[in-house]
Design a protein around this motif. Structure first.
Motif, PDB file in Angstrom:
ATOM      1  N   LEU A 162       0.826  -1.209   0.000  1.00 20.37           N
ATOM      2  CA  LEU A 162       0.000   0.000   0.000  1.00 20.37           C
ATOM      3  C   LEU A 162       0.855   1.252   0.000  1.00 20.37           C
ATOM      4  O   LEU A 162       0.650   2.179  -0.780  1.00 20.37           O
ATOM      5  CB  LEU A 162      -0.909   0.019   1.235  1.00 20.37           C
ATOM      6  N   SER A 163       1.828   1.304   0.896  1.00 20.96           N
ATOM      7  CA  SER A 163       2.649   2.497   1.035  1.00 20.96           C
ATOM      8  C   SER A 163       3.534   2.692  -0.176  1.00 20.96           C
ATOM      9  O   SER A 163       3.777   3.816  -0.612  1.00 20.96           O
ATOM     10  CB  SER A 163       3.506   2.387   2.297  1.00 20.96           C
ATOM     11  N   ALA A 164       4.027   1.590  -0.744  1.00 24.29           N
ATOM     12  CA  ALA A 164       4.850   1.699  -1.933  1.00 24.29           C
ATOM     13  C   ALA A 164       4.031   2.249  -3.090  1.00 24.29           C
ATOM     14  O   ALA A 164       4.493   3.077  -3.876  1.00 24.29           O
ATOM     15  CB  ALA A 164       5.431   0.341  -2.301  1.00 24.29           C
ATOM     16  N   ALA A 165       2.791   1.786  -3.187  1.00 28.32           N
ATOM     17  CA  ALA A 165       1.923   2.296  -4.249  1.00 28.32           C
ATOM     18  C   ALA A 165       1.660   3.780  -4.071  1.00 28.32           C
ATOM     19  O   ALA A 165       1.648   4.554  -5.035  1.00 28.32           O
ATOM     20  CB  ALA A 165       0.604   1.528  -4.254  1.00 28.32           C
ATOM     21  N   ALA A 166       1.458   4.192  -2.826  1.00 32.35           N
ATOM     22  CA  ALA A 166       1.221   5.612  -2.558  1.00 32.35           C
ATOM     23  C   ALA A 166       2.443   6.444  -2.927  1.00 32.35           C
ATOM     24  O   ALA A 166       2.340   7.515  -3.529  1.00 32.35           O
ATOM     25  CB  ALA A 166       0.877   5.817  -1.083  1.00 32.35           C
ATOM     26  N   ALA A 167       3.618   5.936  -2.560  1.00 31.36           N
ATOM     27  CA  ALA A 167       4.837   6.668  -2.859  1.00 31.36           C
ATOM     28  C   ALA A 167       5.062   6.755  -4.360  1.00 31.36           C
ATOM     29  O   ALA A 167       5.489   7.784  -4.892  1.00 31.36           O
ATOM     30  CB  ALA A 167       6.028   5.984  -2.186  1.00 31.36           C
ATOM     31  N   THR A 168       4.778   5.663  -5.088  1.00 34.35           N
ATOM     32  CA  THR A 168       4.959   5.661  -6.534  1.00 34.35           C
ATOM     33  C   THR A 168       4.048   6.665  -7.206  1.00 34.35           C
ATOM     34  O   THR A 168       4.452   7.415  -8.099  1.00 34.35           O
ATOM     35  CB  THR A 168       4.682   4.254  -7.093  1.00 34.35           C
ATOM     36  N   VAL A 197      -1.944   0.429  10.277  1.00 34.76           N
ATOM     37  CA  VAL A 197      -3.122  -0.048   9.558  1.00 34.76           C
ATOM     38  C   VAL A 197      -2.751  -1.209   8.647  1.00 34.76           C
ATOM     39  O   VAL A 197      -3.451  -2.225   8.596  1.00 34.76           O
ATOM     40  CB  VAL A 197      -3.769   1.095   8.754  1.00 34.76           C
ATOM     41  N   ASP A 198      -1.632  -1.066   7.928  1.00 38.55           N
ATOM     42  CA  ASP A 198      -1.171  -2.167   7.070  1.00 38.55           C
ATOM     43  C   ASP A 198      -0.962  -3.438   7.886  1.00 38.55           C
ATOM     44  O   ASP A 198      -1.352  -4.544   7.480  1.00 38.55           O
ATOM     45  CB  ASP A 198       0.154  -1.788   6.395  1.00 38.55           C
ATOM     46  N   ARG A 199      -0.334  -3.288   9.053  1.00 36.94           N
ATOM     47  CA  ARG A 199      -0.042  -4.443   9.900  1.00 36.94           C
ATOM     48  C   ARG A 199      -1.333  -5.067  10.423  1.00 36.94           C
ATOM     49  O   ARG A 199      -1.479  -6.287  10.483  1.00 36.94           O
ATOM     50  CB  ARG A 199       0.859  -4.026  11.055  1.00 36.94           C
ATOM     51  N   LEU A 200      -2.307  -4.234  10.784  1.00 38.69           N
ATOM     52  CA  LEU A 200      -3.596  -4.742  11.259  1.00 38.69           C
ATOM     53  C   LEU A 200      -4.328  -5.500  10.159  1.00 38.69           C
ATOM     54  O   LEU A 200      -4.936  -6.550  10.399  1.00 38.69           O
ATOM     55  CB  LEU A 200      -4.457  -3.588  11.781  1.00 38.69           C
ATOM     56  N   ARG A 203     -10.034   0.539  11.081  1.00 31.72           N
ATOM     57  CA  ARG A 203     -10.990   1.579  10.677  1.00 31.72           C
ATOM     58  C   ARG A 203     -10.909   2.785  11.604  1.00 31.72           C
ATOM     59  O   ARG A 203     -11.005   3.941  11.155  1.00 31.72           O
ATOM     60  CB  ARG A 203     -12.412   1.007  10.674  1.00 31.72           C
ATOM     61  N   ARG A 204     -10.732   2.529  12.898  1.00 32.64           N
ATOM     62  CA  ARG A 204     -10.639   3.644  13.842  1.00 32.64           C
ATOM     63  C   ARG A 204      -9.432   4.519  13.524  1.00 32.64           C
ATOM     64  O   ARG A 204      -9.511   5.751  13.511  1.00 32.64           O
ATOM     65  CB  ARG A 204     -10.537   3.108  15.267  1.00 32.64           C
ATOM     66  N   LEU A 205      -8.299   3.878  13.246  1.00 24.93           N
ATOM     67  CA  LEU A 205      -7.094   4.632  12.916  1.00 24.93           C
ATOM     68  C   LEU A 205      -7.250   5.394  11.601  1.00 24.93           C
ATOM     69  O   LEU A 205      -6.824   6.549  11.490  1.00 24.93           O
ATOM     70  CB  LEU A 205      -5.898   3.688  12.832  1.00 24.93           C
ATOM     71  N   LEU A 206      -7.859   4.757  10.621  1.00 27.61           N
ATOM     72  CA  LEU A 206      -8.055   5.439   9.341  1.00 27.61           C
ATOM     73  C   LEU A 206      -8.982   6.642   9.485  1.00 27.61           C
ATOM     74  O   LEU A 206      -8.736   7.708   8.913  1.00 27.61           O
ATOM     75  CB  LEU A 206      -8.629   4.459   8.314  1.00 27.61           C
ATOM     76  N   ASN A 207     -10.029   6.483  10.268  1.00 28.43           N
ATOM     77  CA  ASN A 207     -10.976   7.585  10.456  1.00 28.43           C
ATOM     78  C   ASN A 207     -10.352   8.747  11.207  1.00 28.43           C
ATOM     79  O   ASN A 207     -10.823   9.891  11.101  1.00 28.43           O
ATOM     80  CB  ASN A 207     -12.214   7.094  11.204  1.00 28.43           C
ATOM     81  N   PRO A 237      -5.989  12.774   9.129  1.00 29.32           N
ATOM     82  CA  PRO A 237      -6.437  13.992   8.445  1.00 29.32           C
ATOM     83  C   PRO A 237      -7.021  13.632   7.084  1.00 29.32           C
ATOM     84  O   PRO A 237      -6.626  12.639   6.465  1.00 29.32           O
ATOM     85  CB  PRO A 237      -5.150  14.809   8.296  1.00 29.32           C
ATOM     86  N   GLN A 238      -7.937  14.463   6.610  1.00 33.66           N
ATOM     87  CA  GLN A 238      -8.669  14.124   5.389  1.00 33.66           C
ATOM     88  C   GLN A 238      -7.735  13.882   4.210  1.00 33.66           C
ATOM     89  O   GLN A 238      -7.918  12.925   3.453  1.00 33.66           O
ATOM     90  CB  GLN A 238      -9.658  15.245   5.054  1.00 33.66           C
ATOM     91  N   ALA A 239      -6.724  14.724   4.050  1.00 36.06           N
ATOM     92  CA  ALA A 239      -5.818  14.572   2.913  1.00 36.06           C
ATOM     93  C   ALA A 239      -5.038  13.266   2.999  1.00 36.06           C
ATOM     94  O   ALA A 239      -4.855  12.564   2.001  1.00 36.06           O
ATOM     95  CB  ALA A 239      -4.853  15.755   2.857  1.00 36.06           C
ATOM     96  N   GLU A 240      -4.585  12.928   4.215  1.00 39.89           N
ATOM     97  CA  GLU A 240      -3.820  11.692   4.391  1.00 39.89           C
ATOM     98  C   GLU A 240      -4.704  10.471   4.183  1.00 39.89           C
ATOM     99  O   GLU A 240      -4.278   9.469   3.591  1.00 39.89           O
ATOM    100  CB  GLU A 240      -3.204  11.658   5.782  1.00 39.89           C
ATOM    101  N   ARG A 241      -5.939  10.545   4.652  1.00 41.19           N
ATOM    102  CA  ARG A 241      -6.874   9.436   4.455  1.00 41.19           C
ATOM    103  C   ARG A 241      -7.158   9.244   2.967  1.00 41.19           C
ATOM    104  O   ARG A 241      -7.205   8.109   2.462  1.00 41.19           O
ATOM    105  CB  ARG A 241      -8.175   9.715   5.215  1.00 41.19           C
ATOM    106  N   ALA A 242      -7.345  10.354   2.249  1.00 42.71           N
ATOM    107  CA  ALA A 242      -7.601  10.256   0.813  1.00 42.71           C
ATOM    108  C   ALA A 242      -6.409   9.642   0.090  1.00 42.71           C
ATOM    109  O   ALA A 242      -6.579   8.823  -0.824  1.00 42.71           O
ATOM    110  CB  ALA A 242      -7.910  11.640   0.245  1.00 42.71           C
ATOM    111  N   GLU A 243      -5.206  10.007   0.510  1.00 40.35           N
ATOM    112  CA  GLU A 243      -4.005   9.438  -0.099  1.00 40.35           C
ATOM    113  C   GLU A 243      -3.925   7.941   0.168  1.00 40.35           C
ATOM    114  O   GLU A 243      -3.592   7.151  -0.721  1.00 40.35           O
ATOM    115  CB  GLU A 243      -2.767  10.140   0.447  1.00 40.35           C
ATOM    116  N   PHE A 244      -4.243   7.558   1.384  1.00 39.61           N
ATOM    117  CA  PHE A 244      -4.221   6.140   1.733  1.00 39.61           C
ATOM    118  C   PHE A 244      -5.254   5.372   0.921  1.00 39.61           C
ATOM    119  O   PHE A 244      -4.992   4.272   0.427  1.00 39.61           O
ATOM    120  CB  PHE A 244      -4.494   5.974   3.229  1.00 39.61           C
TER     121      PHE A 244
END
Length: 342
Positions: free
Chosen positions: A21-27, A52-55, A193-197, A200-207
């Motif tokens: 997930l994070s690699a895709a975001a960085a790419t 979140v990835d680990r969960l 889900r709790r952590l994702l919620n 911040p909105q921009a970071e959640r959208a990026e994720f």
């Protein structure tokens, strides 16, 4: 197919490996010339994203354990039912045999008294009849085969009852295991889900963009052909599932977890696969990644807790994790455990 060869993992530990997930975001961010929201300039995930990835990974592993326990519970439910049926039939058979002996006993009584051998057979514990009857030298009243048949029927009935009781106890234990794994999955997903919620909105959208970074269009096959007609049918079914949601514990047709997608796809080809990715790893012949053909199962991580289907051109189709629909991703998206040809 040398381009499909798994890259070396030497020097790369689980704790330092960047998640898919994070690699895709960085790419994606690099292509835009920007740094992902909440990530450091090197493209590493934030602590929250990594958690979140680990969960999600832990939830997937718990889901596979849930699937395995649930499959065992289903098998035990069938076996308990069969054992109960056999016990009922055995009791009916024993009752009929004892009924015949009872009729004979009545006839003997009316003609002047009951033979001790008959009394023994009608007792609460006729299992020791032969020993007692031999001591009394009264076995001549009955044909020896009938005595053996009744004694054997009584023995089998006792075994069936014991087996039914044992399987019922195991079923209850397995149900408790299923419930425990279900709670574990639900806890991991709720925490994710709790952590994702809380992001911040921009970071959640990026994720969210990163979590849907796989392809939904069919990859170019480049001449790759399935190894068999059943593999071809499974490939077609898996393609038709692309875009369906990840649903933990589900095996279609409206939602899937990773092993559920494989089981359902091959089920459309008339092939019965085991329910878990660990069992699917051993559901056929192992081949090397260089030999992979469309329809082969690709299991991931040392514990084979994730599985996808090879589709050709270095791509697999799989159900990634909650929030990401069934999609195509590179075959080397995580460490490969095995490639299995069904």
């Amino acid at each position: 197919m040398a381009s499909h060869r798994r890259p070396s993992q030497s020097g790369l530990t689980q704790s330092t490996r960047v998640t898919v997930l994070s690699a895709a975001a960085a790419t994606a961010a690099a292509a835009l010339g920007a740094t992902p929201a909440g990530a450091d300039p090197a493209g590493a995930p934030t602590a929250t994203q990594a958690t979140v990835d680990r969960l999600f990974e832990q939830a997937e592993k718990a889901t596979e354990r849930f699937n395995k326990a649930n499959e065992r519970a289903e098998t035990l439910r069938e076996e308990v039912g069969q054992a109960r049926d056999r016990t009922a039939r055995g009791q009916e058979r024993l009752n009929r045999m004892r009924g015949v002996i009872g009729q004979l006993a009545g006839a003997q009584y009316r003609s002047g008294g009951m033979d001790p051998a008959v009394s023994l057979l009608l007792s609460e514990n006729p299992d020791s009849y032969l020993d007692k009857a031999a001591a009394l030298d009264r076995i001549g009243v009955f044909h020896t085969g009938r005595v053996h048949a009744l004694t054997e029927a009584q023995r089998r009935l006792g075994q069936e009852r014991t087996e039914a009781t044992r399987k019922l106890a195991e079923l209850e234990q397995t149900r408790a295991v299923v419930s425990r794994y279900k709670r574990a999955v639900e806890h991991k997903l709720a925490e994710a889900r709790r952590l994702l919620n809380a992001l911040p909105q921009a970071e959640r959208a990026e994720f969210d963009r990163a979590s849907r970074g796989g392809r939904e269009e069919m990859p170019e096959m480049s001449g790759a052909m399935p190894a068999s007609s059943r593999a071809a049918a499974a490939v077609l079914a898996a393609r038709n599932a692309v875009g369906k949601p990840y649903v933990w514990g589900a095996n279609g047709p409206s939602g899937f977890d990773c092993s559920g997608l494989m089981q359902w796809s091959y089920g459309q080809a008339g092939v019965s696969l085991p329910r878990t990715s660990q069992a699917q790893r051993s559901a056929g012949r192992r081949v090397s990644l260089d030999e992979a053909q469309p329809g082969d199962l690709v299991t991931y991580r040392d514990d084979a807790s994730h599985v996808g289907m090879y589709m050709g051109n270095g791509q697999v189709v799989h159900a990634p994790y909650p929030g990401a629909p069934v999609r195509y991703d590179p075959v080397g998206m995580m460490p490969i455990s095995a490639v299995t040809r069904v």
